[in-house]
Design a protein around this motif. Structure first.
Motif, short mmCIF file in Angstrom:
data_model
loop_
_atom_site.label_atom_id
_atom_site.label_comp_id
_atom_site.label_asym_id
_atom_site.label_seq_id
_atom_site.Cartn_x
_atom_site.Cartn_y
_atom_site.Cartn_z
N MET A 1 0.86 -1.18 0.00
CA MET A 1 0.00 0.00 0.00
C MET A 1 0.90 1.23 0.00
SD MET A 1 -2.98 -0.86 2.78
CE MET A 1 -3.79 0.73 2.46
N GLN A 2 0.91 1.95 -1.11
CA GLN A 2 1.62 3.23 -1.15
C GLN A 2 0.63 4.31 -0.72
OE1 GLN A 2 3.45 3.35 -5.17
NE2 GLN A 2 5.38 3.48 -4.08
N GLY A 3 0.54 4.46 0.58
CA GLY A 3 -0.45 5.35 1.17
C GLY A 3 -1.51 4.55 1.91
N ARG A 4 -1.80 4.95 3.12
CA ARG A 4 -2.80 4.27 3.94
C ARG A 4 -3.96 5.23 4.19
NH1 ARG A 4 1.08 4.19 8.26
NH2 ARG A 4 0.55 2.03 8.79
N PHE A 5 -4.94 4.72 4.94
CA PHE A 5 -6.10 5.53 5.31
C PHE A 5 -6.05 5.80 6.80
CE2 PHE A 5 -7.37 2.45 1.94
CZ PHE A 5 -7.26 3.35 0.89
N HIS A 6 -6.49 6.97 7.20
CA HIS A 6 -6.43 7.38 8.60
C HIS A 6 -7.82 7.72 9.13
CE1 HIS A 6 -2.50 8.41 6.80
NE2 HIS A 6 -1.99 8.12 7.98
N TYR A 7 -8.01 7.48 10.39
CA TYR A 7 -9.25 7.82 11.08
C TYR A 7 -9.52 9.32 10.98
CZ TYR A 7 -12.69 7.16 14.89
OH TYR A 7 -13.83 7.08 15.65
N TYR A 8 -8.44 10.13 11.08
CA TYR A 8 -8.62 11.59 11.07
C TYR A 8 -9.08 12.13 9.72
CZ TYR A 8 -3.91 11.91 8.97
OH TYR A 8 -2.81 11.79 8.15
N GLU A 9 -8.97 11.32 8.66
CA GLU A 9 -9.45 11.75 7.35
C GLU A 9 -10.98 11.70 7.27
OE1 GLU A 9 -6.84 10.41 3.84
OE2 GLU A 9 -6.32 8.99 5.44
N GLY A 10 -11.60 11.18 8.32
CA GLY A 10 -13.05 11.07 8.34
C GLY A 10 -13.55 9.70 7.97
N TYR A 11 -12.63 8.77 7.74
CA TYR A 11 -13.02 7.40 7.43
C TYR A 11 -13.37 6.65 8.71
CZ TYR A 11 -11.15 8.12 2.73
OH TYR A 11 -10.93 8.58 1.46
N SER A 12 -14.27 5.69 8.58
CA SER A 12 -14.59 4.84 9.72
C SER A 12 -13.44 3.87 9.96
CB SER A 12 -15.87 4.05 9.45
OG SER A 12 -15.65 3.10 8.40
N MET A 13 -13.43 3.26 11.14
CA MET A 13 -12.41 2.26 11.43
C MET A 13 -12.51 1.09 10.44
SD MET A 13 -10.19 2.69 13.88
CE MET A 13 -9.83 3.79 15.25
N GLU A 14 -13.73 0.78 10.01
CA GLU A 14 -13.92 -0.29 9.04
C GLU A 14 -13.25 0.06 7.72
OE1 GLU A 14 -17.65 -2.13 6.54
OE2 GLU A 14 -17.95 -1.73 8.66
N GLN A 15 -13.37 1.31 7.28
CA GLN A 15 -12.74 1.74 6.03
C GLN A 15 -11.22 1.78 6.16
OE1 GLN A 15 -15.17 5.40 5.83
NE2 GLN A 15 -15.65 4.83 3.72
N VAL A 16 -10.74 2.25 7.31
CA VAL A 16 -9.30 2.35 7.54
C VAL A 16 -8.63 0.98 7.41
CG1 VAL A 16 -7.55 2.78 9.34
CG2 VAL A 16 -9.39 4.43 8.97
N THR A 17 -9.32 -0.04 7.89
CA THR A 17 -8.72 -1.38 7.95
C THR A 17 -9.19 -2.31 6.82
OG1 THR A 17 -10.50 -2.09 9.46
CG2 THR A 17 -8.48 -1.25 10.47
N PHE A 18 -10.04 -1.81 5.94
CA PHE A 18 -10.57 -2.64 4.85
C PHE A 18 -9.47 -3.30 4.02
CE2 PHE A 18 -12.39 -3.07 0.51
CZ PHE A 18 -13.40 -3.99 0.80
N PRO A 19 -8.37 -2.59 3.68
CA PRO A 19 -7.32 -3.25 2.88
C PRO A 19 -6.72 -4.48 3.54
CG PRO A 19 -7.04 -0.87 2.83
CD PRO A 19 -8.09 -1.16 3.87
N ILE A 20 -6.69 -4.51 4.87
CA ILE A 20 -6.16 -5.69 5.57
C ILE A 20 -7.05 -6.90 5.28
CG2 ILE A 20 -5.60 -6.70 7.82
CD1 ILE A 20 -3.77 -4.41 7.08
N ARG A 21 -8.37 -6.69 5.32
CA ARG A 21 -9.30 -7.77 5.04
C ARG A 21 -9.11 -8.28 3.60
NH1 ARG A 21 -10.86 -9.39 10.00
NH2 ARG A 21 -11.92 -7.75 11.18
N VAL A 22 -8.89 -7.35 2.68
CA VAL A 22 -8.70 -7.73 1.29
C VAL A 22 -7.40 -8.51 1.12
CG1 VAL A 22 -8.38 -6.84 -1.06
CG2 VAL A 22 -10.09 -5.79 0.45
N MET A 23 -6.33 -8.05 1.76
CA MET A 23 -5.05 -8.75 1.68
C MET A 23 -5.18 -10.18 2.20
SD MET A 23 -2.11 -6.04 2.81
CE MET A 23 -1.90 -4.45 2.00
N LYS A 24 -5.86 -10.34 3.32
CA LYS A 24 -6.07 -11.67 3.90
C LYS A 24 -6.82 -12.55 2.91
CE LYS A 24 -6.98 -14.97 6.98
NZ LYS A 24 -5.98 -15.88 7.57
N ASP A 25 -7.85 -12.00 2.26
CA ASP A 25 -8.66 -12.77 1.32
C ASP A 25 -7.86 -13.17 0.08
OD1 ASP A 25 -11.43 -13.76 1.07
OD2 ASP A 25 -11.45 -12.58 -0.78
N ILE A 26 -6.88 -12.35 -0.28
CA ILE A 26 -6.03 -12.65 -1.44
C ILE A 26 -5.03 -13.76 -1.12
CG2 ILE A 26 -4.15 -11.67 -2.84
CD1 ILE A 26 -5.69 -9.03 -2.82
#
Length: 274
Positions: free
Chosen positions: A78-103
């Motif tokens: 991931m060249q760039g992550r998501f942060h809680y302070y950007e207004g994203y939910s915790m679910e959105q912040v961590t969504f890429p982890i779920r995708v990586m696991k599924d891959i």
């Protein structure tokens, strides 16, 4: 909690663009995305193209997945992550982890730029994260738990894989790199801490402070992934050097440690036990 359908749709999209599933996931923090440029035979997928992916809004974050070979290992970065302070939910912040696991990813190396709380640290130091403190007032696992994703009450006593930490220390010794180790505390941001807050965090046992990493590590452990965490001490936290803090300083410091950071992580990956 995260929707299984959304995870499946995002991972299916990524899989369609790659020939071989990666085994190691890399989350590259502010100023550290340069490691993604080292990946050979890369497939690059902008976040905007992936179903259900948020978009990174922070300067110094390219906002794309890079999948390919690094030191002989198949990786997804991931060249760039998501942060809680950007207004994203915790679910959105961590969504890429779920995708990586599924891959098919089994290990995560998470990096960040952090403020040094331990007064023995210096800007430019690299710190192996041995543990963390969640000071964000939220948790990505709040809500109904899906047993297909992980246990309701995941154990966090070894959030950062001890064998990986020892491996990283051995790698640092092998290349003659002096590294620190310590506890990372995650705050929401986007403000930097006050001097009083830094004193409080030091009393809590923190060695470095930042605005990321903790949610991703919680979800990684929930998903059964092995985790190695590395902080680049980009500045000393408020009140230590009595000077204002800026994001430009963070990027400048990570630029200065670029070569040692690249050499260190490449050494880790090339010899990482699976």
């Amino acid at each position: 909690m995260t929707n299984l359908t959304a995870i499946s749709q995002a991972s299916s999209y990524v899989k369609k663009h790659i020939k071989e599933n990666p085994a190691i996931g890399l989350i590259l923090g502010s100023g550290l995305g340069v490691l993604g440029d080292e990946i050979e035979n890369p497939t690059i997928i902008p976040y905007s193209e992936i179903p259900h992916f948020p978009e990174s809004t922070v300067s110094g974050h390219k906002g794309q997945l890079v999948i390919g070979t690094l030191e002989g290992k198949q990786v997804i970065a991931m060249q760039g992550r998501f942060h809680y302070y950007e207004g994203y939910s915790m679910e959105q912040v961590t969504f890429p982890i779920r995708v990586m696991k599924d891959i098919g990813v089994g290990s995560i190396i998470v990096t960040n730029a952090a403020g040094g709380i331990n007064e023995d640290f210096n800007p430019g130091d690299l710190m192996l994260i041995t543990d963390h403190i969640n000071n964000m007032g939220d948790n990505p696992l709040i809500g109904k738990n899906d047993e297909a994703l992980g246990a309701r009450f995941p154990d966090m006593s070894q959030s950062y894989d001890r064998a990986y930490i020892q491996h990283a220390k051995d790698c640092a010794d092998a290349i003659g790199l002096n590294i620190q180790h310590g506890v990372y505390v995650g705050n929401t941001g986007p403000t930097y801490e006050t001097p009083a807050e830094v004193r409080m965090l030091r009393n809590m046992g923190a060695d470095a402070v930042g605005m990321s990493t903790v949610p991703e590590v919680i979800v990684s452990r929930h998903a059964g992934l092995r985790v190695l965490g590395i902080s680049c001490i980009s500045n000393m936290a408020a009140g230590i050097l009595d000077q204002p803090l800026t994001h430009d300083e963070v990027i400048e410091t990570t630029e200065q440690v670029r070569e040692s950071f690249l050499k260190f992580v490449k050494q880790i990956i090339s010899t990482l036990p699976q």
